[in-house]
Scaffold this motif. Structure first.
Motif, PDB file in Angstrom:
ATOM      1  N   LEU A 140     -36.680 -45.669  11.766  1.00 37.69           N
ATOM      2  CA  LEU A 140     -35.609 -44.805  12.276  1.00 37.69           C
ATOM      3  C   LEU A 140     -35.902 -43.328  11.994  1.00 37.69           C
ATOM      4  N   GLU A 141     -36.444 -43.035  10.816  1.00 39.39           N
ATOM      5  CA  GLU A 141     -36.756 -41.649  10.475  1.00 39.39           C
ATOM      6  C   GLU A 141     -37.835 -41.094  11.397  1.00 39.39           C
ATOM      7  N   ILE A 142     -38.864 -41.877  11.653  1.00 37.54           N
ATOM      8  CA  ILE A 142     -39.936 -41.445  12.566  1.00 37.54           C
ATOM      9  C   ILE A 142     -39.379 -41.230  13.967  1.00 37.54           C
ATOM     10  N   SER A 143     -38.546 -42.147  14.426  1.00 37.43           N
ATOM     11  CA  SER A 143     -37.963 -42.040  15.773  1.00 37.43           C
ATOM     12  C   SER A 143     -37.060 -40.821  15.889  1.00 37.43           C
ATOM     13  N   TRP A 144     -36.282 -40.549  14.847  1.00 39.74           N
ATOM     14  CA  TRP A 144     -35.396 -39.388  14.859  1.00 39.74           C
ATOM     15  C   TRP A 144     -36.195 -38.092  14.938  1.00 39.74           C
ATOM     16  N   ASN A 145     -37.232 -37.986  14.125  1.00 41.46           N
ATOM     17  CA  ASN A 145     -38.058 -36.771  14.132  1.00 41.46           C
ATOM     18  C   ASN A 145     -38.759 -36.580  15.469  1.00 41.46           C
ATOM     19  N   GLU A 146     -39.159 -37.674  16.075  1.00 44.96           N
ATOM     20  CA  GLU A 146     -39.783 -37.596  17.400  1.00 44.96           C
ATOM     21  C   GLU A 146     -38.755 -37.180  18.449  1.00 44.96           C
ATOM     22  N   HIS A 147     -37.558 -37.741  18.343  1.00 47.72           N
ATOM     23  CA  HIS A 147     -36.488 -37.408  19.288  1.00 47.72           C
ATOM     24  C   HIS A 147     -36.135 -35.929  19.226  1.00 47.72           C
ATOM     25  N   LYS A 148     -36.111 -35.354  18.044  1.00 51.81           N
ATOM     26  CA  LYS A 148     -35.722 -33.950  17.881  1.00 51.81           C
ATOM     27  C   LYS A 148     -36.691 -32.978  18.546  1.00 51.81           C
ATOM     28  N   LYS A 149     -37.911 -33.421  18.827  1.00 55.70           N
ATOM     29  CA  LYS A 149     -38.864 -32.545  19.501  1.00 55.70           C
ATOM     30  C   LYS A 149     -38.339 -32.120  20.875  1.00 55.70           C
ATOM     31  N   GLY A 150     -37.508 -32.973  21.465  1.00 55.46           N
ATOM     32  CA  GLY A 150     -36.909 -32.639  22.760  1.00 55.46           C
ATOM     33  C   GLY A 150     -35.888 -31.529  22.691  1.00 55.46           C
ATOM     34  N   THR A 161     -16.793 -39.437  25.576  1.00 54.65           N
ATOM     35  CA  THR A 161     -16.567 -39.285  24.130  1.00 54.65           C
ATOM     36  C   THR A 161     -17.145 -37.973  23.618  1.00 54.65           C
ATOM     37  N   TYR A 162     -18.199 -37.485  24.290  1.00 52.65           N
ATOM     38  CA  TYR A 162     -18.910 -36.301  23.812  1.00 52.65           C
ATOM     39  C   TYR A 162     -18.513 -35.036  24.570  1.00 52.65           C
ATOM     40  N   LEU A 163     -17.420 -35.107  25.297  1.00 50.61           N
ATOM     41  CA  LEU A 163     -16.902 -33.946  26.017  1.00 50.61           C
ATOM     42  C   LEU A 163     -15.570 -33.530  25.423  1.00 50.61           C
ATOM     43  N   PRO A 164     -15.135 -32.275  25.491  1.00 47.95           N
ATOM     44  CA  PRO A 164     -15.852 -31.173  26.137  1.00 47.95           C
ATOM     45  C   PRO A 164     -16.989 -30.648  25.253  1.00 47.95           C
ATOM     46  N   ILE A 165     -17.896 -29.928  25.870  1.00 48.61           N
ATOM     47  CA  ILE A 165     -18.995 -29.300  25.149  1.00 48.61           C
ATOM     48  C   ILE A 165     -18.588 -27.879  24.791  1.00 48.61           C
ATOM     49  N   GLU A 166     -18.593 -27.567  23.509  1.00 52.29           N
ATOM     50  CA  GLU A 166     -18.124 -26.262  23.042  1.00 52.29           C
ATOM     51  C   GLU A 166     -19.161 -25.497  22.236  1.00 52.29           C
ATOM     52  N   ASN A 167     -20.259 -26.161  21.835  1.00 52.06           N
ATOM     53  CA  ASN A 167     -21.277 -25.477  21.042  1.00 52.06           C
ATOM     54  C   ASN A 167     -22.620 -26.187  21.218  1.00 52.06           C
ATOM     55  N   HIS A 168     -23.624 -25.652  20.545  1.00 48.26           N
ATOM     56  CA  HIS A 168     -24.992 -26.156  20.702  1.00 48.26           C
ATOM     57  C   HIS A 168     -25.117 -27.606  20.244  1.00 48.26           C
ATOM     58  N   GLU A 169     -24.489 -27.948  19.122  1.00 53.15           N
ATOM     59  CA  GLU A 169     -24.564 -29.324  18.627  1.00 53.15           C
ATOM     60  C   GLU A 169     -23.895 -30.288  19.605  1.00 53.15           C
ATOM     61  N   ASN A 170     -22.753 -29.889  20.179  1.00 50.46           N
ATOM     62  CA  ASN A 170     -22.097 -30.723  21.203  1.00 50.46           C
ATOM     63  C   ASN A 170     -23.033 -30.992  22.371  1.00 50.46           C
ATOM     64  N   LEU A 171     -23.751 -29.949  22.801  1.00 52.05           N
ATOM     65  CA  LEU A 171     -24.664 -30.073  23.942  1.00 52.05           C
ATOM     66  C   LEU A 171     -25.794 -31.055  23.620  1.00 52.05           C
ATOM     67  N   LEU A 172     -26.397 -30.893  22.451  1.00 49.95           N
ATOM     68  CA  LEU A 172     -27.477 -31.793  22.045  1.00 49.95           C
ATOM     69  C   LEU A 172     -26.975 -33.232  21.934  1.00 49.95           C
ATOM     70  N   THR A 173     -25.795 -33.409  21.359  1.00 51.24           N
ATOM     71  CA  THR A 173     -25.243 -34.750  21.170  1.00 51.24           C
ATOM     72  C   THR A 173     -24.990 -35.423  22.513  1.00 51.24           C
ATOM     73  N   PHE A 174     -24.446 -34.667  23.462  1.00 54.28           N
ATOM     74  CA  PHE A 174     -24.189 -35.243  24.784  1.00 54.28           C
ATOM     75  C   PHE A 174     -25.479 -35.778  25.404  1.00 54.28           C
ATOM     76  N   PHE A 175     -26.530 -34.956  25.387  1.00 56.45           N
ATOM     77  CA  PHE A 175     -27.773 -35.377  26.028  1.00 56.45           C
ATOM     78  C   PHE A 175     -28.548 -36.399  25.199  1.00 56.45           C
ATOM     79  N   ASP A 176     -28.227 -36.531  23.909  1.00 53.97           N
ATOM     80  CA  ASP A 176     -28.788 -37.633  23.122  1.00 53.97           C
ATOM     81  C   ASP A 176     -28.422 -38.979  23.734  1.00 53.97           C
TER      82      ASP A 176
END
Length: 288
Positions: A139-149, A186-201
């Motif tokens: 999971l840690e490897i996958s998370w770090n790889e995912h964050k590259k996006g 569940t991930y709307l509305p988008i109000e900040n950068h973290e919200n945006l990243l979470t939505f597209f996750d």
């Protein structure tokens, strides 16, 4: 967080580390064995309740200690889970399907949320410790790889209004329907950068689809900025002689300003000082 503790529960279990994670696991161990517990998990008196129930139930402390050694990894295996709600949401989305496919149901309770619930699910999953170590490493490897996006979204990180605009354009440019629409709401509305990243996750879009959407947002942002900058300005078309254009260009090059800016300055100065036009108009009248 673990702290040294020497209350009655610590003495019963020979465990002087007061670790809330362990107490959560102990609570679920008791409820799984149909032992009635007053109150809810995570309530202020939880540790006192655990002490009371374990102390009055013969042999229970030994069972708890044995299972704890079998199921609980040391804290250091979880230290990398420290990046907030977005990380927890993503890890849950990867972990829960694997847990449920194995036939184990994650804990369902109104008193446990976020990181606590994520770690409790891993702690309670009845696989051996080597498998849990492997799972967390994966999971840690996958998370770090995912964050590259996340590089795709860097443009949005300096201004929340960019993120809000992206949220407003999602329904126009990203077709959402059925279960995916319900899930992503569940991930709307988008109000900040973290919200945006979470939505597209969780949006289940490929790199090209995301890139296309983000370019549309950037184009809309540039258009809005351009229109805002035009407030109080008008566009006019008029003919200038070749000599006038040459003079304008020389001034523009000399002062490194646009033609429009040079004209704006000249008109402003003449309007304020009225130095040249009256004399020039007089000469033109005399010549005529």
């Amino acid at each position: 967080m673990t702290i040294n503790f020497n209350d009655p529960l610590a003495r019963i279990l020979d465990d002087t580390s007061h670790n809330r994670r362990y107490d959560i696991w102990r609570w679920f161990q008791l409820t799984a064995n149909k032992i009635p517990l007053p109150g809810e998990i995570n309530h202020p008196g939880m540790r006192s309740t655990l002490k009371h129930v374990i102390s009055i139930t013969p042999g229970l402390s030994e069972i708890i200690k044995h299972r704890q050694a079998e199921q609980l990894l040391p804290e250091n295996y979880f230290e990398w889970i420290n990046e907030g709600n977005r990380q927890v949401e993503w890890l849950n989305s990867k972990l829960i399907p694997r847990i449920t496919q194995s036939g184990f149901m994650p804990p369902m309770t109104g008193g446990l949320f976020g990181k606590d619930l994520l770690i409790a699910s891993i702690d309670l999953w009845s696989i051996n410790l080597k498998q849990k170590v492997s799972l967390l490493s994966e999971l840690e490897i996958s998370w770090n790889e995912h964050k590259k996006g996340d590089k795709q979204f860097k443009w949005f990180s300096d201004e929340e209004q960019k993120c809000i605009l992206a949220g407003e354009l999602i329904n126009k440019y990203i077709p959402l329907d059925g279960l995916l629409s319900i899930k992503l709401s569940t991930y709307l509305p988008i109000e900040n950068h973290e919200n945006l990243l979470t939505f597209f996750d969780h949006a289940n879009l490929d790199h090209n689809q995301i890139a296309l959407f983000l370019e549309k947002v950037k184009a809309r942002w540039r258009t809005q900025k351009y229109r805002k900058n035009l407030t109080g300005k008008g566009q006019y078309n008029f003919i200038l002689s070749d000599k006038a254009i040459a003079r304008l260009d020389r001034l523009s090059d000399t002062y490194e300003l646009s033609r429009a800016k040079i004209l704006d300055i000249l008109l402003k100065m003449e309007s304020e000082q009225n130095r040249y036009l009256p004399e020039r108009i007089k000469l033109l009248k005399d010549e005529s």
